[in-house]
Write a protein that holds these residues in place. Sequence first.
Motif, PDB file in Angstrom:
ATOM      1  N   GLY A  69      45.804  62.679  94.384  1.00 45.15           N
ATOM      2  CA  GLY A  69      46.673  62.537  95.476  1.00 45.15           C
ATOM      3  C   GLY A  69      46.713  61.217  96.311  1.00 45.15           C
ATOM      4  O   GLY A  69      46.543  60.143  95.402  1.00 45.15           O
ATOM      5  N   ARG A  70      46.918  61.276  97.400  1.00 40.59           N
ATOM      6  CA  ARG A  70      46.561  60.062  98.189  1.00 40.59           C
ATOM      7  C   ARG A  70      45.403  59.340  98.140  1.00 40.59           C
ATOM      8  O   ARG A  70      45.341  58.132  98.674  1.00 40.59           O
ATOM      9  CB  ARG A  70      47.328  60.432  99.798  1.00 40.59           C
ATOM     10  N   TYR A  84      44.269  68.058  98.998  1.00 39.70           N
ATOM     11  CA  TYR A  84      45.332  68.100  97.902  1.00 39.70           C
ATOM     12  C   TYR A  84      45.419  69.728  97.653  1.00 39.70           C
ATOM     13  O   TYR A  84      46.796  70.100  97.211  1.00 39.70           O
ATOM     14  CB  TYR A  84      44.715  67.581  96.627  1.00 39.70           C
ATOM     15  N   SER A  88      39.478  67.938  96.644  1.00 35.02           N
ATOM     16  CA  SER A  88      39.865  66.320  96.773  1.00 35.02           C
ATOM     17  C   SER A  88      38.955  65.664  97.690  1.00 35.02           C
ATOM     18  O   SER A  88      39.241  64.292  97.597  1.00 35.02           O
ATOM     19  CB  SER A  88      41.416  66.530  97.201  1.00 35.02           C
TER      20      SER A  88
END
Length: 350
Positions: free
Chosen positions: A318-319, A76, A128
């Motif tokens: 994020g993902r 991220y 992240s």
Amino acid sequence: MVDARVCQAMSKPALGIRDPFFLSIVADVRQGLRRVFGTLNAATFPVPAGGSAGMEAAVANFVQPGSKLVVFAAGYFADRLSAMGERHGACVARCEKAWGEVFTAEDAEAILDREKPDVVAFVQAETSTGAYQSGRAIVPIAQRHGALVIADAVTSLGAMPVEMDAVGIDIAFSCMQKGLSGPAGLSPISISPRAWQWLEGRRSQPAAWYLDLKLMAEYFEPPHVYHHTPSPPLYYALQESLRLVEEEGLECRWRRHRRAGEQLASGLQRLGFQYLVEDEANRTWHLAVVKPPPGVNEAALRKRLLDRHDIEIGAGLGRLAGQILRIGVMGPLATEGSVEQLLAAIEDCR
Ligand SMILES: Cc1ncc(COP(=O)(O)O)c(C=O)c1O
């Protein structure tokens, strides 16, 4: 967690920004930062905002419109570096890997031979994913290509080796609120003589006035020309955080974070949590990024921990949102007792 001594230091009376006593604190902070960054760089000082401001200062000053910037991207915060590079007009080439992976010298060799960048950027501790990348695989190859190297040391500084000079990093930036156990608000940055010389010769002005490092630096050396108004309580906090590092010894502090991380890892694995970064050697010590065991909902676990035990742990970014947990054991929390308490609380809330 902010150390109690740091909280206390912040309550001292505020001083004027050219008060000789305040300037002595500024000098002390700059010297402490050099030690923790592992550098002799004269240009070492706090950027007056959080870690993202240090990141944007690094990008805005060392990237010009049309510069080729290679970003090693597997998380991220590397994406944030790329986005900033684009906004400042760079031609960004990304060396991409799956989130949680680290880059090898072969990866660096391949992309740098192809792209021949002016600037290379990587994240030392990717918050992240929990991946740690010292830079030793990337930096020598970047240097061979004559590129300046920017390292995001936001999460590494104070808890894991940054070792700017030994690794050969040109520009590193960080924050106060992670390995330094302070409040957010200042972003220490350090710039090598080679990078500073490049900046002196830069013809175009950086697009960001507040983050113009040459203007900013004028405050930090005599005659201390006003650029921005520093916040004295944040300087008191940073000074105390750095004193804590000094008293413990930087390497002892790294070892304490490492021990806490290993203790946490064996407990979490016993409870069925799985680390995103497979190879232990590539993991951050003080930040565990784990997938919960089958049947355990990460959001429900975080809520129960907060409600029942007053313990806050991080969610995925994020993902990875909704898939993982990010558990920090930093500063005063990196002790055997607090890791035991944390593991018992997680066991209770699974
Ligand atoms: C690796 C990394 N870089 C940059 C940042 C941005 O720092 P800040 O949130 O203080 O702006 C963070 C924040 O967590 C981070 O973990």
